[in-house]
Scaffold this active site. Structure first.
Site, PDB file in Angstrom:
ATOM      1  N   CYS A   7      -2.398   0.634   1.363  1.00  0.00           N
ATOM      2  CA  CYS A   7      -2.933  -0.642   1.854  1.00  0.00           C
ATOM      3  C   CYS A   7      -1.766  -1.625   1.923  1.00  0.00           C
ATOM      4  O   CYS A   7      -0.602  -1.213   1.957  1.00  0.00           O
ATOM      5  CB  CYS A   7      -4.085  -1.141   0.987  1.00  0.00           C
ATOM      6  N   ARG A  13      -7.240  -2.214  -2.655  1.00  0.00           N
ATOM      7  CA  ARG A  13      -7.927  -1.084  -2.037  1.00  0.00           C
ATOM      8  C   ARG A  13      -7.346   0.281  -2.377  1.00  0.00           C
ATOM      9  O   ARG A  13      -8.075   1.180  -2.826  1.00  0.00           O
ATOM     10  CB  ARG A  13      -7.945  -1.263  -0.502  1.00  0.00           C
ATOM     11  N   ASP A 120      -9.924  -6.174   3.591  1.00  0.00           N
ATOM     12  CA  ASP A 120      -9.091  -6.657   2.494  1.00  0.00           C
ATOM     13  C   ASP A 120      -9.938  -7.565   1.600  1.00  0.00           C
ATOM     14  O   ASP A 120     -10.385  -8.622   2.044  1.00  0.00           O
ATOM     15  CB  ASP A 120      -7.919  -7.424   3.116  1.00  0.00           C
TER      16      ASP A 120
HETATM   17  P1  4NP Z   1      -4.636  -4.758  -0.919  1.00  0.00           P
HETATM   18  O1  4NP Z   1      -5.043  -6.316  -0.998  1.00  0.00           O
HETATM   19  O2  4NP Z   1      -3.798  -4.603   0.312  1.00  0.00           O
HETATM   20  O3  4NP Z   1      -5.954  -4.072  -0.813  1.00  0.00           O
HETATM   21  O4  4NP Z   1      -3.891  -4.436  -2.179  1.00  0.00           O
HETATM   22  C1  4NP Z   1      -4.105  -7.349  -0.954  1.00  0.00           C
HETATM   23  C2  4NP Z   1      -3.377  -7.656  -2.080  1.00  0.00           C
HETATM   24  C3  4NP Z   1      -2.482  -8.722  -2.034  1.00  0.00           C
HETATM   25  C4  4NP Z   1      -2.326  -9.445  -0.869  1.00  0.00           C
HETATM   26  C5  4NP Z   1      -3.063  -9.127   0.242  1.00  0.00           C
HETATM   27  C6  4NP Z   1      -3.949  -8.071   0.204  1.00  0.00           C
HETATM   28  N1  4NP Z   1      -1.424 -10.552  -0.857  1.00  0.00           N
HETATM   29  O5  4NP Z   1      -1.399 -11.286   0.160  1.00  0.00           O
HETATM   30  O6  4NP Z   1      -0.703 -10.766  -1.831  1.00  0.00           O
END
Ligand code: 4NP
Length: 148
Positions: A7, A13, A120
């Site tokens: 991800c 995720r 997300d």
């Molecule tokens: P992930 O979610 O891609 O599912 O781990 C996110 C975690 C952090 C961020 C964005 C999405 N961020 O902008 O820091």
């Protein structure tokens, strides 16, 4: 079979996908996860992912975020992207067509050809994480049905 879950941050995720597949995978499979960004490198999963997993009987506390590496195309047989943005960012790094062919949108395992996204959940609440868990659990079940 070596499977990598990817991800953006590798804290929400893909740690859930990693934990779910690891808990159900046949003996000898190697499962890992990574982020297309290195923003959270070294961090444990988001507390909401840890809580969601715990509620379903899975412990993902020991996972640590790491960025996706070009070498991952050699180490893994299947690379699952959670959404189209992840898919584009991974395939952009593929050194050849065989590497690119390893990359798949994970929800296509449950809904072939529909290119559904795992949203997300980072800026939302706990409910979003529970929904993500249910989506991933379904896709992973379907994936394993094809490979066992
Ligand atoms: P992930 O979610 O891609 O599912 O781990 C996110 C975690 C952090 C961020 C964005 C999405 N961020 O902008 O820091």
């Amino acid at each position: 079979m070596n499977v990598l879950m990817v991800c953006l941050g590798n804290i929400c995720r893909s740690p859930l996908a990693h934990g779910i597949l690891e808990s159900k995978a046949p003996e000898g499979w190697y499962i890992d996860s990574a982020g297309t960004s290195g923003w959270h490198e070294g961090e444990r999963p988001d507390t909401r992912s840890i809580v969601t997993a715990k509620g379903r009987g899975l412990n993902i506390d020991q996972q640590r975020s790491r960025p996706f590496l070009v070498e991952d195309f050699e180490r893994f047989d299947v690379i699952f992207a959670m959404d189209s943005s992840n898919y584009t960012n991974i395939t952009r790094l593929a050194p050849d067509e065989a590497s690119k062919a390893k990359v798949r949108l994970i929800m296509n395992e449950a809904y072939p050809g529909e290119n559904r996204q795992v949203p997300d959940p980072y800026t939302g609440g706990q409910r979003g994480f529970e929904d993500v868990y249910d989506m991933l659990d379904l896709a992973i079940k379907k994936f394993l049905e094809q490979h066992s």
